[in-house]
Write a protein that holds these residues in place. Structure first.
Motif, short mmCIF file in Angstrom:
data_model
loop_
_atom_site.label_atom_id
_atom_site.label_comp_id
_atom_site.label_asym_id
_atom_site.label_seq_id
_atom_site.Cartn_x
_atom_site.Cartn_y
_atom_site.Cartn_z
N UNK A 127 -20.51 -34.50 5.67
CA UNK A 127 -19.46 -34.91 6.59
C UNK A 127 -18.22 -34.05 6.52
N UNK A 128 -18.35 -32.83 6.02
CA UNK A 128 -17.22 -31.92 5.88
C UNK A 128 -17.34 -30.81 6.92
N UNK A 129 -16.34 -30.68 7.78
CA UNK A 129 -16.31 -29.61 8.79
C UNK A 129 -15.48 -28.46 8.24
N UNK A 130 -16.09 -27.28 8.16
CA UNK A 130 -15.41 -26.14 7.54
C UNK A 130 -14.55 -25.32 8.50
N UNK A 131 -14.93 -25.23 9.74
CA UNK A 131 -14.20 -24.35 10.65
C UNK A 131 -14.58 -22.90 10.41
N UNK A 132 -13.73 -22.00 10.89
CA UNK A 132 -14.04 -20.57 10.82
C UNK A 132 -13.06 -19.77 9.97
N UNK A 133 -12.38 -20.40 9.04
CA UNK A 133 -11.43 -19.72 8.16
C UNK A 133 -12.21 -18.81 7.20
N UNK A 134 -12.08 -17.51 7.40
CA UNK A 134 -12.84 -16.55 6.59
C UNK A 134 -12.49 -16.66 5.11
N UNK A 135 -11.25 -16.97 4.79
CA UNK A 135 -10.86 -17.10 3.39
C UNK A 135 -11.53 -18.30 2.73
N UNK A 136 -11.54 -19.42 3.44
CA UNK A 136 -12.20 -20.62 2.91
C UNK A 136 -13.70 -20.37 2.72
N UNK A 137 -14.32 -19.76 3.73
CA UNK A 137 -15.76 -19.49 3.62
C UNK A 137 -16.06 -18.55 2.46
N UNK A 138 -15.21 -17.57 2.25
CA UNK A 138 -15.39 -16.66 1.12
C UNK A 138 -15.27 -17.41 -0.21
N UNK A 139 -14.30 -18.32 -0.29
CA UNK A 139 -14.10 -19.11 -1.50
C UNK A 139 -15.26 -20.07 -1.77
N UNK A 140 -15.99 -20.45 -0.75
CA UNK A 140 -17.16 -21.31 -0.93
C UNK A 140 -18.42 -20.50 -1.22
N UNK A 141 -18.56 -19.37 -0.54
CA UNK A 141 -19.77 -18.55 -0.74
C UNK A 141 -19.83 -17.95 -2.15
N UNK A 142 -18.68 -17.56 -2.69
CA UNK A 142 -18.68 -16.92 -4.02
C UNK A 142 -19.25 -17.84 -5.11
N UNK A 143 -18.75 -19.09 -5.25
CA UNK A 143 -19.38 -19.95 -6.27
C UNK A 143 -20.81 -20.34 -5.89
N UNK A 144 -21.13 -20.34 -4.59
CA UNK A 144 -22.52 -20.58 -4.19
C UNK A 144 -23.43 -19.50 -4.74
N UNK A 145 -22.98 -18.25 -4.67
CA UNK A 145 -23.76 -17.14 -5.24
C UNK A 145 -23.87 -17.28 -6.76
N UNK A 146 -22.76 -17.71 -7.39
CA UNK A 146 -22.80 -17.93 -8.84
C UNK A 146 -23.78 -19.02 -9.22
N UNK A 147 -23.78 -20.10 -8.47
CA UNK A 147 -24.70 -21.20 -8.74
C UNK A 147 -26.15 -20.75 -8.57
N UNK A 148 -26.42 -19.98 -7.51
CA UNK A 148 -27.76 -19.44 -7.30
C UNK A 148 -28.16 -18.53 -8.46
N UNK A 149 -27.21 -17.70 -8.93
CA UNK A 149 -27.49 -16.82 -10.07
C UNK A 149 -27.81 -17.60 -11.33
N UNK A 150 -27.05 -18.66 -11.59
CA UNK A 150 -27.36 -19.51 -12.75
C UNK A 150 -28.74 -20.14 -12.59
#
Length: 142
Positions: free
Chosen positions: A37-60
């Motif tokens: 239920x969370x709408x992110x929008x198109x803020x590139x900075x926010x998306x970058x801040x979410x994708x980075x830990x997503x990549x870390x979680x995938x790496x772990x």
């Protein structure tokens, strides 16, 4: 000490969970967060801040899975699984205390993370004990 089937199962579930969620956040953050239920929008900075830990979680997650098949990766896999699946619930519990009740989906995620943490603690309990305790036979009362 060889890896037990229970340890392999714990690493498998932990690794697949972390890899799947991390990859989903990395490659499809809008869809992933919309499911809560969370709408992110198109803020590139926010998306970058979410994708980075997503990549870390995938790496772990990959490290956890490698620990199943490669003995030198077992200790990093165990540390990764315990760190991820204890830290995530702790963060959610802090959020619950500070910010209030999140959506039902996030409460479900908290419960699932606690379940995996408990599974990992049970699976790796022998490895978490100091070596001296593992070698000392239990004493019986007189």
């Amino acid at each position: 000490m060889t890896t037990t089937p229970f340890e392999k199962a714990a690493l498998g579930l932990s690794g697949l969970t972390a890899l799947t969620i991390g990859a989903f956040i990395l490659f499809a953050p809008h869809s992933f967060y919309a499911s809560y239920g969370i709408a992110l929008g198109d803020d590139a900075s926010l998306l970058s801040e979410l994708r980075a830990p997503g990549a870390g979680l995938a790496g772990f997650g990959l490290v956890m899975l490698l620990g199943i098949w490669r003995q030198p990766m077992l200790l990093p896999a165990i540390v990764s699984a315990l760190t991820v699946f204890i830290a995530f619930p702790v963060g959610r519990l802090v959020g619950l205390a500070v910010d209030g009740m999140p959506s039902g989906g996030l409460v479900g995620a908290l419960l699932f993370e606690l379940l995996i943490a408990a599974l990992c603690l049970a699976a790796f309990r022998q490895r978490l004990r100091p070596a001296a305790q593992r070698r000392t036979p239990a004493r019986t009362p007189n």
